[in-house]
Motif scaffolding. Structure first.
Motif, PDB file in Angstrom:
ATOM      1  N   VAL A   1       0.834  -1.202   0.215  1.00  0.00           N
ATOM      2  CA  VAL A   1      -0.094  -0.032   0.024  1.00  0.00           C
ATOM      3  C   VAL A   1       0.828   1.248  -0.038  1.00  0.00           C
ATOM      4  O   VAL A   1       0.480   2.195  -0.605  1.00  0.00           O
ATOM      5  CB  VAL A   1      -1.107   0.019   0.972  1.00  0.00           C
ATOM      6  N   PRO A   2       1.878   1.287   0.915  1.00  0.00           N
ATOM      7  CA  PRO A   2       2.675   2.541   0.658  1.00  0.00           C
ATOM      8  C   PRO A   2       3.276   2.773  -0.637  1.00  0.00           C
ATOM      9  O   PRO A   2       3.465   4.073  -0.969  1.00  0.00           O
ATOM     10  CB  PRO A   2       3.859   2.315   1.685  1.00  0.00           C
TER      11      PRO A   2
ATOM     12  N   PHE B   1       2.709   5.975  -3.086  1.00  0.00           N
ATOM     13  CA  PHE B   1       3.949   6.692  -3.538  1.00  0.00           C
ATOM     14  C   PHE B   1       3.581   6.991  -5.012  1.00  0.00           C
ATOM     15  O   PHE B   1       3.714   8.078  -5.533  1.00  0.00           O
ATOM     16  CB  PHE B   1       5.136   6.088  -3.091  1.00  0.00           C
ATOM     17  N   TYR B   2       3.268   5.852  -5.723  1.00  0.00           N
ATOM     18  CA  TYR B   2       3.168   6.015  -7.144  1.00  0.00           C
ATOM     19  C   TYR B   2       1.958   7.074  -7.614  1.00  0.00           C
ATOM     20  O   TYR B   2       2.125   7.905  -8.446  1.00  0.00           O
ATOM     21  CB  TYR B   2       2.548   4.608  -7.924  1.00  0.00           C
ATOM     22  N   LEU B   3       0.852   6.858  -6.720  1.00  0.00           N
ATOM     23  CA  LEU B   3      -0.304   7.842  -6.912  1.00  0.00           C
ATOM     24  C   LEU B   3       0.204   9.192  -6.801  1.00  0.00           C
ATOM     25  O   LEU B   3      -0.089  10.241  -7.391  1.00  0.00           O
ATOM     26  CB  LEU B   3      -1.418   7.477  -6.046  1.00  0.00           C
ATOM     27  N   THR B   4       0.892   9.515  -5.619  1.00  0.00           N
ATOM     28  CA  THR B   4       1.491  10.758  -5.175  1.00  0.00           C
ATOM     29  C   THR B   4       2.279  11.250  -6.498  1.00  0.00           C
ATOM     30  O   THR B   4       2.132  12.540  -6.763  1.00  0.00           O
ATOM     31  CB  THR B   4       2.244  10.666  -3.807  1.00  0.00           C
ATOM     32  N   VAL B   5       3.274  10.431  -6.998  1.00  0.00           N
ATOM     33  CA  VAL B   5       4.006  11.017  -7.957  1.00  0.00           C
ATOM     34  C   VAL B   5       3.375  11.344  -9.488  1.00  0.00           C
ATOM     35  O   VAL B   5       3.644  12.453  -9.791  1.00  0.00           O
ATOM     36  CB  VAL B   5       5.449   9.939  -8.251  1.00  0.00           C
ATOM     37  N   ILE B   6       2.442  10.416  -9.564  1.00  0.00           N
ATOM     38  CA  ILE B   6       1.577  10.891 -10.840  1.00  0.00           C
ATOM     39  C   ILE B   6       0.754  12.120 -10.557  1.00  0.00           C
ATOM     40  O   ILE B   6       0.743  12.898 -11.567  1.00  0.00           O
ATOM     41  CB  ILE B   6       0.606   9.627 -11.212  1.00  0.00           C
ATOM     42  N   ASN B   7       0.241  12.153  -9.479  1.00  0.00           N
ATOM     43  CA  ASN B   7      -0.576  13.541  -9.018  1.00  0.00           C
ATOM     44  C   ASN B   7       0.588  14.792  -9.204  1.00  0.00           C
ATOM     45  O   ASN B   7      -0.175  15.876  -9.915  1.00  0.00           O
ATOM     46  CB  ASN B   7      -1.269  13.512  -7.810  1.00  0.00           C
TER      47      ASN B   7
ATOM     48  N   ILE C   1      -6.817   1.564  -3.059  1.00  0.00           N
ATOM     49  CA  ILE C   1      -6.128   2.531  -2.138  1.00  0.00           C
ATOM     50  C   ILE C   1      -6.988   3.780  -1.887  1.00  0.00           C
ATOM     51  O   ILE C   1      -6.738   4.605  -0.994  1.00  0.00           O
ATOM     52  CB  ILE C   1      -4.643   2.640  -2.339  1.00  0.00           C
ATOM     53  N   PHE C   2      -7.524   4.034  -3.112  1.00  0.00           N
ATOM     54  CA  PHE C   2      -8.258   5.390  -3.374  1.00  0.00           C
ATOM     55  C   PHE C   2      -9.648   5.376  -3.364  1.00  0.00           C
ATOM     56  O   PHE C   2     -10.025   4.908  -4.392  1.00  0.00           O
ATOM     57  CB  PHE C   2      -7.827   6.507  -4.356  1.00  0.00           C
TER      58      PHE C   2
END
Length: 163
Positions: free
Chosen positions: A9-10, A14-20, A82-83
């Motif tokens: 999950v972390p 992280f992937y989602l945060t970087v993409i955003n 996760i979202f």
């Protein structure tokens, strides 16, 4: 057998945060390119297209977290994102003897598990789970466990027919 990729999950966050962040930076760079610099020409649209494409792939691959538990007399499946705004969480529990067959569809971007179980009201129910984020080893372990359950069900069925 238990199988879970909940520990990742972390990494997915992280992937989602970087993409955003890439999307946000791309929007700002695109606006600055249009309003101020005008250096890139038609390539300026790549500042938006690439991050949007990465986000679309991340979302289209399906739910990130998959949990499977076949210990005991029942099988548990949990599939969640996760979202939680994108998809509904799926949680199913049913006896092992109801499992008839399974099929893994492997497309370029996503993988799905289609599980066929028997039902009292209808003949069959097909359950769908997103397994795109499972590693090859986890996927092989899942297939091995499901094959074992189906094999045991067929042996019990043959035993009942001979009696």
């Amino acid at each position: 057998m238990r199988l879970s990729n909940k520990s990742k999950v972390p990494l997915y966050n992280f992937y989602l945060t970087v993409i955003n962040l890439l999307l946000f930076a791309g929007i700002i760079a695109f606006l600055l390119e249009i309003l101020r610099f005008n250096i890139l020409g038609n390539e300026q649209y790549l500042l938006l297209i690439v991050p949007v494409l990465l986000l679309a792939i991340f979302i289209l691959r399906g739910k990130q977290i998959f949990e499977y538990d076949s210990d005991g007399e029942a099988i548990n499946f949990k599939n969640r994102n996760i979202f939680p705004l994108f998809y509904k969480n799926v949680s199913d529990e049913f006896p092992k003897y109801k499992v008839i067959k399974y099929e893994v569809k492997d497309l370029i971007v996503l993988k799905r598990l289609y599980l066929t179980i028997s039902s009292k009201k209808k003949n069959f129910i097909i359950l769908k789970y997103d397994i795109s984020y499972l590693t090859k080893k986890e996927l092989n372990d899942l297939k091995f466990s499901l094959n074992k359950v189906i094999k045991n069900n067929r042996e019990k069925e043959k035993l009942q027919l001979t009696q």
